[in-house]
Enzyme design. Sequence first.
Site, PDB file in Angstrom:
ATOM      1  N   CYS A  66     -28.487   0.395  23.885  1.00 60.44           N
ATOM      2  CA  CYS A  66     -28.595   0.939  22.523  1.00 60.44           C
ATOM      3  C   CYS A  66     -29.855   0.447  21.806  1.00 60.44           C
ATOM      4  O   CYS A  66     -30.164   0.906  20.709  1.00 60.44           O
ATOM      5  CB  CYS A  66     -27.366   0.579  21.705  1.00 60.44           C
ATOM      6  N   HIS A 116     -28.900   0.229  13.977  1.00 58.50           N
ATOM      7  CA  HIS A 116     -28.205   0.984  15.026  1.00 58.50           C
ATOM      8  C   HIS A 116     -26.800   1.349  14.540  1.00 58.50           C
ATOM      9  O   HIS A 116     -26.141   0.565  13.863  1.00 58.50           O
ATOM     10  CB  HIS A 116     -28.147   0.142  16.302  1.00 58.50           C
ATOM     11  N   ASN A 165     -22.073   7.034  17.654  1.00 59.59           N
ATOM     12  CA  ASN A 165     -23.133   6.257  18.299  1.00 59.59           C
ATOM     13  C   ASN A 165     -23.820   7.148  19.334  1.00 59.59           C
ATOM     14  O   ASN A 165     -23.251   7.411  20.396  1.00 59.59           O
ATOM     15  CB  ASN A 165     -22.517   5.011  18.952  1.00 59.59           C
TER      16      ASN A 165
HETATM   17  O1  UT7 Z   1     -23.637   0.301  20.857  1.00 52.93           O
HETATM   18  C1  UT7 Z   1     -23.224  -0.408  21.983  1.00 52.93           C
HETATM   19  C2  UT7 Z   1     -22.578  -1.657  21.561  1.00 52.93           C
HETATM   20  N1  UT7 Z   1     -21.175  -1.410  21.281  1.00 52.93           N
HETATM   21  C3  UT7 Z   1     -20.639  -1.861  20.160  1.00 52.93           C
HETATM   22  O2  UT7 Z   1     -21.302  -2.381  19.304  1.00 52.93           O
HETATM   23  C4  UT7 Z   1     -19.122  -1.736  20.039  1.00 52.93           C
HETATM   24  C5  UT7 Z   1     -18.546  -3.030  19.503  1.00 52.93           C
HETATM   25  N2  UT7 Z   1     -17.082  -3.016  19.431  1.00 52.93           N
HETATM   26  C6  UT7 Z   1     -16.420  -2.275  18.533  1.00 52.93           C
HETATM   27  O3  UT7 Z   1     -16.996  -1.525  17.783  1.00 52.93           O
HETATM   28  C7  UT7 Z   1     -14.923  -2.463  18.441  1.00 52.93           C
HETATM   29  O4  UT7 Z   1     -14.547  -3.597  19.178  1.00 52.93           O
HETATM   30  C8  UT7 Z   1     -14.125  -1.241  18.932  1.00 52.93           C
HETATM   31  C9  UT7 Z   1     -14.315  -0.086  17.982  1.00 52.93           C
HETATM   32  C10 UT7 Z   1     -14.532  -0.853  20.340  1.00 52.93           C
HETATM   33  C11 UT7 Z   1     -12.619  -1.583  18.957  1.00 52.93           C
HETATM   34  O5  UT7 Z   1     -12.209  -2.032  17.664  1.00 52.93           O
HETATM   35  P1  UT7 Z   1     -11.434  -3.401  17.488  1.00 52.93           P
HETATM   36  O6  UT7 Z   1     -11.125  -3.523  16.060  1.00 52.93           O
HETATM   37  O7  UT7 Z   1     -12.247  -4.501  18.127  1.00 52.93           O
HETATM   38  O8  UT7 Z   1     -10.116  -3.136  18.262  1.00 52.93           O
HETATM   39  P2  UT7 Z   1      -9.496  -3.987  19.485  1.00 52.93           P
HETATM   40  O9  UT7 Z   1     -10.231  -3.693  20.736  1.00 52.93           O
HETATM   41  O10 UT7 Z   1      -9.313  -5.410  19.071  1.00 52.93           O
HETATM   42  O11 UT7 Z   1      -8.064  -3.346  19.582  1.00 52.93           O
HETATM   43  C12 UT7 Z   1      -7.065  -3.536  18.545  1.00 52.93           C
HETATM   44  C13 UT7 Z   1      -5.886  -2.655  18.856  1.00 52.93           C
HETATM   45  C14 UT7 Z   1      -5.403  -2.744  20.306  1.00 52.93           C
HETATM   46  O12 UT7 Z   1      -4.020  -2.601  20.297  1.00 52.93           O
HETATM   47  P3  UT7 Z   1      -3.053  -3.891  20.442  1.00 52.93           P
HETATM   48  O13 UT7 Z   1      -3.425  -4.515  21.741  1.00 52.93           O
HETATM   49  O14 UT7 Z   1      -3.375  -4.756  19.257  1.00 52.93           O
HETATM   50  O15 UT7 Z   1      -1.693  -3.295  20.405  1.00 52.93           O
HETATM   51  C15 UT7 Z   1      -6.010  -1.524  20.943  1.00 52.93           C
HETATM   52  O16 UT7 Z   1      -5.237  -1.061  22.042  1.00 52.93           O
HETATM   53  O17 UT7 Z   1      -6.266  -1.283  18.640  1.00 52.93           O
HETATM   54  C16 UT7 Z   1      -5.946  -0.532  19.815  1.00 52.93           C
HETATM   55  N3  UT7 Z   1      -6.875   0.567  19.912  1.00 52.93           N
HETATM   56  C17 UT7 Z   1      -6.685   1.739  19.299  1.00 52.93           C
HETATM   57  N4  UT7 Z   1      -5.682   2.179  18.511  1.00 52.93           N
HETATM   58  C18 UT7 Z   1      -5.787   3.424  18.043  1.00 52.93           C
HETATM   59  C19 UT7 Z   1      -8.063   0.606  20.589  1.00 52.93           C
HETATM   60  N5  UT7 Z   1      -8.637   1.799  20.425  1.00 52.93           N
HETATM   61  C20 UT7 Z   1      -7.795   2.526  19.635  1.00 52.93           C
HETATM   62  C21 UT7 Z   1      -7.844   3.826  19.102  1.00 52.93           C
HETATM   63  N6  UT7 Z   1      -6.823   4.227  18.316  1.00 52.93           N
HETATM   64  N7  UT7 Z   1      -8.876   4.667  19.334  1.00 52.93           N
END
Ligand code: UT7
Length: 331
Positions: A116, A256, A286
């Site tokens: 990115c 970004h 993104n």
């Molecule tokens: O540009 C390249 C670099 N990439 C980035 O900068 C991305 C960086 N990371 C992020 O933006 C975030 O970590 C994400 C958007 C990918 C995920 O958000 P998060 O707040 O970190 O969520 P998480 O991975 O901690 O997941 C929290 C919960 C989980 O459920 P449990 O285990 O707590 O029951 C996930 O399974 O949210 C769940 N979850 C979702 N729920 C509904 C993950 N994706 C989804 C979804 N809808 N789309």
Amino acid sequence: MNKLHAAITGVGAYVPGYILTNEEISKMVDTTDEWIMTRIGIKERRILNTPDSGTSDLGSKAVEDLLRKTNTKPEEIDLLICTTVTPDMQFPATANIISDKVGIKNAFSFDLNAGCSGFLFGLATASKYVESGQYKKVVLVGADKMSSIVDYTDRSVCPIFGDGAGAVLLEPTMENVGIIDTILRTDGFGRIHLHQKAGGSVKPASHQTVDAREHFIYQEGQPVFKYAVKGMADISEEILTKNGLDHNSLDWLVPHQANLRIINATAERMKLDKEKVMINIEKYGNTTDGTLPLLLWEWEKKLKKGDNLILSTFGAGFTWGAIYLKWAYNS
Ligand code: UT7
């Protein structure tokens, strides 16, 4: 004696017409508009769904827009660099395909992959060619068809990405505008958290890799998020203070667009008002190499000659960095 600077003298862009909404994504995977808006800040993204079309089609349309807007003939271009993580094919470079499609005949061209941060690293690279005095018109195009490597059964990844492309023209100037300072960083250790498992030389495509869905983005969201917040905020603050700028003298942050929470954390660290931060993640998601030029393209009319801009990124690699530039023209 004044130094030769590389200045952005025009911006072009292209996004495909198909809009993939959160409502539609909610029918593909177990998610909601509310979750995506709160955790990421994306409402919709563009998808290139024309058959047999790839990144070079997005990139060439952005370059055509740039050439038209800047009244430049393709034959005048000396160098074209394409930054992408989704090349049309492993080889030849997508840059060569774009050059061919738009009629750039008197130039050399190559691809650059820095996740990115590709467009940012590309801007640093392209500016050096211009500052050398040898190259007068350099095109930098950031383009990605992210939908080609997104698994639309993986709810933790599929809401994030969209397709798009943007391009800038770089030209030499003796005025005190253009690229002023650059800080770039990589940490290859970060690859364990964000990569594409198969399709490269270590694990070429096979029935097994396809069955295991290993040709899609593999991302461990939480560690990437943690590193991204720190990396982007630290480096943006570093380039700000290094150049004697502060939240008053800085006119625009061009961050970004990976997650609205990462953008807000960076702006907060720099003590910047919301009005000074370019944000269009809600509309495009993104687009990887497309994010920075798409922002410049959308904000172009508001930018004034002499405005102080900081561009900053964080992405796969890990790669991160910041560029301080002075805008070179009024639209
Ligand atoms: O540009 C390249 C670099 N990439 C980035 O900068 C991305 C960086 N990371 C992020 O933006 C975030 O970590 C994400 C958007 C990918 C995920 O958000 P998060 O707040 O970190 O969520 P998480 O991975 O901690 O997941 C929290 C919960 C989980 O459920 P449990 O285990 O707590 O029951 C996930 O399974 O949210 C769940 N979850 C979702 N729920 C509904 C993950 N994706 C989804 C979804 N809808 N789309």
